[in-house]
Design a protein around this motif. Structure first.
Motif, PDB file in Angstrom:
ATOM      1  N   ALA A 173       2.903   7.902   1.439  1.00 48.20           N
ATOM      2  CA  ALA A 173       3.534   7.100   2.490  1.00 48.20           C
ATOM      3  C   ALA A 173       2.755   5.801   2.652  1.00 48.20           C
ATOM      4  N   ALA A 174       3.448   4.668   2.481  1.00 45.96           N
ATOM      5  CA  ALA A 174       2.817   3.344   2.618  1.00 45.96           C
ATOM      6  C   ALA A 174       3.580   2.550   3.665  1.00 45.96           C
ATOM      7  N   PHE A 175       2.856   1.932   4.581  1.00 50.20           N
ATOM      8  CA  PHE A 175       3.507   1.247   5.701  1.00 50.20           C
ATOM      9  C   PHE A 175       2.890  -0.127   5.932  1.00 50.20           C
ATOM     10  N   ASP A 176       3.737  -1.170   5.910  1.00 52.47           N
ATOM     11  CA  ASP A 176       3.334  -2.515   6.325  1.00 52.47           C
ATOM     12  C   ASP A 176       4.062  -2.877   7.611  1.00 52.47           C
ATOM     13  N   LYS A 177       5.410  -2.905   7.494  1.00 56.14           N
ATOM     14  CA  LYS A 177       6.275  -3.103   8.646  1.00 56.14           C
ATOM     15  C   LYS A 177       7.435  -2.132   8.538  1.00 56.14           C
ATOM     16  N   ALA A 178       8.011  -1.784   9.681  1.00 63.05           N
ATOM     17  CA  ALA A 178       9.112  -0.822   9.691  1.00 63.05           C
ATOM     18  C   ALA A 178      10.260  -1.302   8.808  1.00 63.05           C
TER      19      ALA A 178
ATOM     20  N   SER B  21      -4.012   3.874   1.742  1.00 60.66           N
ATOM     21  CA  SER B  21      -4.801   2.714   2.170  1.00 60.66           C
ATOM     22  C   SER B  21      -4.712   1.610   1.132  1.00 60.66           C
ATOM     23  N   SER B  22      -4.560   2.006  -0.129  1.00 57.88           N
ATOM     24  CA  SER B  22      -4.409   1.017  -1.200  1.00 57.88           C
ATOM     25  C   SER B  22      -3.666   1.657  -2.362  1.00 57.88           C
ATOM     26  N   MET B  23      -2.950   0.817  -3.108  1.00 59.93           N
ATOM     27  CA  MET B  23      -2.250   1.265  -4.313  1.00 59.93           C
ATOM     28  C   MET B  23      -2.243   0.099  -5.289  1.00 59.93           C
ATOM     29  N   ALA B  24      -2.665   0.350  -6.510  1.00 56.91           N
ATOM     30  CA  ALA B  24      -2.734  -0.726  -7.504  1.00 56.91           C
ATOM     31  C   ALA B  24      -2.389  -0.174  -8.875  1.00 56.91           C
ATOM     32  N   LYS B  25      -1.799  -1.047  -9.705  1.00 52.28           N
ATOM     33  CA  LYS B  25      -1.494  -0.660 -11.077  1.00 52.28           C
ATOM     34  C   LYS B  25      -2.792  -0.468 -11.860  1.00 52.28           C
TER      35      LYS B  25
END
Length: 753
Positions: free
Chosen positions: A263-268, A300-304
């Motif tokens: 689950a990744a959240f920036d804005k709804a 908290s973070s996701m990167a290729k």
């Protein structure tokens, strides 16, 4: 470089001595008389003019200019009399004739070139600039790396740069050109661990690429997440699906051990990590928690991953999934030579289906909409859904990753493939799903399937076929001890795995329902007791007779099902399928087939069978008096019924079923051992039913008749096919009478073997 000799000034000679002037005898003056021939003349008037002398003054010697001595010259030893020397272009030092610069200057030039090349390379170099994720702290910093940060405060002595919420530092020097909010690339000049401070300096780079620096923590496998709840973990995996909700973005990630939700959240409702796409290999850092009873990671973070690490991860996952996809080595439900010869293909089909589930691909199941096809579909469904729910974390995984749809025709129609491709591409676009694996049951083997299969292959969709219809002429075959152990047919060019008894010397009596149930058992052995009666239902629904059928009937009797009750189940399946049309009727069919809602099974059968019999009786009352019967010259009993005129329309039974019931009625009158053919026809179609005796004695085959009609009436647009003794033909309505006439001619021309 050539230049004047500094010693001889370019003359080529130098003074080495002086000697007495021969002209004046060392006096420096000339005599008043000069010799002309052997005579002395008067004073040289030219000499007086030259030196501007009076008549009584002495005249200086012209040779030595009055010095009384002359210089003695030799070739300049410095330039060897040439007047020129070769000097270094850079420093002017004397060098050899073949050289251009001296050795010292040559070295200087090399150093300067290296410095220049280094400068140019540095200017053209694409530098790695790191962006710290939210989890990084000072211990993750490296003085040899460049970092991207943001100016958060500007003072006269420097600017404060924030790299993330945990790391910030002071960039010293002239910061008059910076303002709060500016992005800046910096390098570290000092790390003051005790004071928890970092000194920074601006890095001036023209070309760079941003790399997200994640927290340096060991990797955790997905199947270990339950033990890590409440802790920060790092997982490396492949993105299987991306779902945008009204709140967070949900990423479905899998590694070699399993699948989980991120689950990744920036804005709804706003897409997080828009740079991450389906199929990317990524590294995720976040906290493990639980959501709706399922383990989930809050990112908290996701990167290729880098290209090298991506290749390593894919190789690791591929190896692990291939091992997990390998099906269990289980025995067949019955003993059968045909099944034994088909075993490699059946295991391959099972492996491909299991691998698709592990890959997060939807299983799109297509089956013929009759008792045989539905039994095949339900058996496969009961095997696959538990595996799908086990592999995928979401509560509605079976609706995302499994779809079962019936097909009206006994082949994969264009109408079917257009729907399947349309939904698959839409799901890929809207829900981030991978393209599906298509599994065709009780269809997919004949030439009629090829056009639809070609469309699926345009999108590189994997296709598995499990069928018992005749695939037509064998293109090649492998024979051992008189038995066919492998063959290829026309449709094999468009499918990835083809399971069909004809390919190993069998025939259509081993039904698709039986084959699919056996494959389902290989895929998921735990469902054996639940589905082992379904092959018997399929066989009775398809009127199949062979040694395997009797064994399947015995297997069903162990669950308390009599042959009569199984026949009722098959008839109720056909009855209900007519009204369900293109719906799979999952709950209803489960009840009828006694694989779910067992307590309601008997009541459902009683209710449906009573109505089934009523409608059959009504239809036969209209049809039987209008059968045209004749015994052809070759001995075949031929029956013709116009199901368009003499049967109820738009109700059960459909024309094909009506023809079957009429055929069964004739058999009861004449006997099963008689060669009987029944043809029910409408304006643009015909339906064949025949006894085994016609096939055995005369070589009757619906597929052969259809092929012959295509040649004899090419303008009628004929197609069709099916089993040897049961199938259909389609044609243009205006040429219907001609087609039917030639069909009868063809049947009449058959002779006993």
């Amino acid at each position: 470089m050539k230049t004047k000799c500094p010693k001889c000034k370019g003359i080529g000679s130098v003074v080495v001595d002086h000697k007495e002037c021969d002209a004046c005898g060392g006096t420096g003056y000339e005599d008043d008389l000069f010799d002309v021939g052997s005579h002395f003349k008067g004073v040289n008037s030219k000499a007086r003019d030259k030196f501007d002398l009076g008549g009584d003054e002495d005249i200086p010697c012209e040779v030595c200019n009055g010095k009384g001595q002359v210089e003695v010259f030799e070739d300049c030893p410095y330039c060897n009399g040439t007047g020129q020397i070769n000097v270094c272009r850079d420093c002017g030092a004397l060098i050899g004739e073949e050289e251009d610069v001296c050795s010292d200057c040559m070295e200087k030039r090399k150093v300067e070139k290296m410095k220049h090349d280094e400068y140019v390379a540095r200017q053209n170099q694409v530098r790695d600039v790191y962006v710290l994720d939210a989890m990084c702290n000072m211990r993750d910093m490296d003085k040899d790396k460049l970092y991207k940060g943001k100016i958060t405060r500007v003072e006269r002595y420097g600017a404060f740069v924030t790299l993330n919420n945990n790391v910030w530092g002071l960039m010293r020097g002239d910061v008059s050109d910076y303002k709060v909010g500016d992005d800046v690339i910096v390098f570290i000049t000092a790390i003051k661990s005790r004071e928890n401070k970092i000194d920074l300096a601006p890095a001036y780079v023209d070309k760079y690429r941003l790399i997200r620096l994640t927290k340096s923590i060991p990797r955790t496998l997905i199947n270990q997440l339950d033990e890590k709840k409440g802790k920060i973990v790092r997982i490396d995996g492949e993105v299987q699906q991306i779902q945008q909700t009204s709140g967070p973005t949900i990423f479905i990630i899998s590694d070699e051990s399993g699948t989980t939700e991120i689950a990744a959240f920036d804005k709804a409702g706003e897409r997080s990590y828009p740079e991450i796409e389906l199929g990317d290999a990524v590294q995720v850092v976040g906290e493990v928690n639980e959501h709706s009873g399922k383990t989930q990671i809050e990112s908290s973070s996701m990167a290729k991953l880098s290209e090298e690490n991506t290749k390593k991860l894919h190789a690791l996952i591929d190896k692990a999934l291939n091992k997990r996809a390998e099906p269990a080595d289980v025995d067949f439900l019955v003993k059968s030579d045909v099944l034994n010869r088909l075993k490699p293909k059946m295991r391959e089909a099972a492996r491909r289906i299991r691998r698709a589930i592990l890959d997060g691909r939807t299983i799109l199941l297509r089956h013929h909409n009759d008792a045989d096809g539905i039994c095949a579909g339900v058996a496969m469904e009961k095997a696959l859904v538990p595996l799908i729910e086990e592999i995928n974390p979401s509560n509605d995984a079976q609706y995302y990753y499994f779809k079962r749809s019936p097909s009206k025709a006994p082949f994969y129609e264009l109408e079917d493939v257009v729907k399947d491709l349309s939904f698959a591409l839409e799901d890929q676009e809207r829900h981030g799903q991978k393209l599906p694996l298509i599994v065709l049951l009780d269809n997919g083997s004949t030439e009629e399937d090829i056009v639809a299969l070609m469309q699926a292959k345009i999108y590189d969709i994997e296709v598995v076929v499990i069928d018992h219809h005749s695939p037509g002429e064998l293109l090649s075959k492998d024979v051992e001890d008189g038995e066919i152990y492998g063959a290829t047919v026309a449709v094999d060019e468009y499918v990835d795995c083809h399971v069909n008894p004809y390919l190993v010397g069998g025939d259509s009596q081993l039904t698709a329902g039986a084959l699919a149930t056996e494959v389902a058992h290989i895929i998921n052995p735990s469902v054996k007791d639940l589905i082992k009666h379904l092959p018997a239902v399929a066989a009775l629904g398809d009127r199949a007779e062979c040694g395997e059928v009797y064994q399947y009937l015995q297997l069903a009797s162990e669950k308390g099902f009599t042959k009569e009750h199984l026949a009722k189940i098959a008839e109720c399946v056909d009855f209900e399928a007519y009204f369900l049309r293109f719906m799979n009727g999952r709950g209803i069919m489960d009840t009828i087939l006694a694989v779910d809602n067992i307590d309601k099974h008997q009541k459902m059968i009683d209710a449906l069978y009573k109505e089934y019999q009523k409608r059959i009786d009504t239809q036969l009352k209209a049809a039987l008096p209008n059968i045209k019967r004749t015994q052809l010259e070759n001995g075949i009993y031929f029956n013709l019924i116009d199901v368009e005129k003499y049967a109820h329309k738009f109700t059960f039974p459909a024309p094909g079923k009506t023809c079957g019931f009429v055929h069964d009625h004739v058999i009861k009158e004449l006997g099963e051992d008689k060669p009987i053919v029944t043809l029910g026809h409408g304006p643009d179609f015909g339906v064949f039913r025949a006894t085994d005796a016609v096939n055995e004695e005369f070589g009757f085959n619906v597929n052969d008749i259809v092929a012959t009609m295509i040649e004899r009436v090419p303008s009628a647009g004929i197609d069709g096919g099916g089993h040897e003794c049961a199938g259909s033909i389609k044609y243009i309505e205006g040429l219907g009478e001609e087609v039917l006439y030639k069909v009868v001619e063809e049947i009449q021309s058959l002779s006993k073997k």
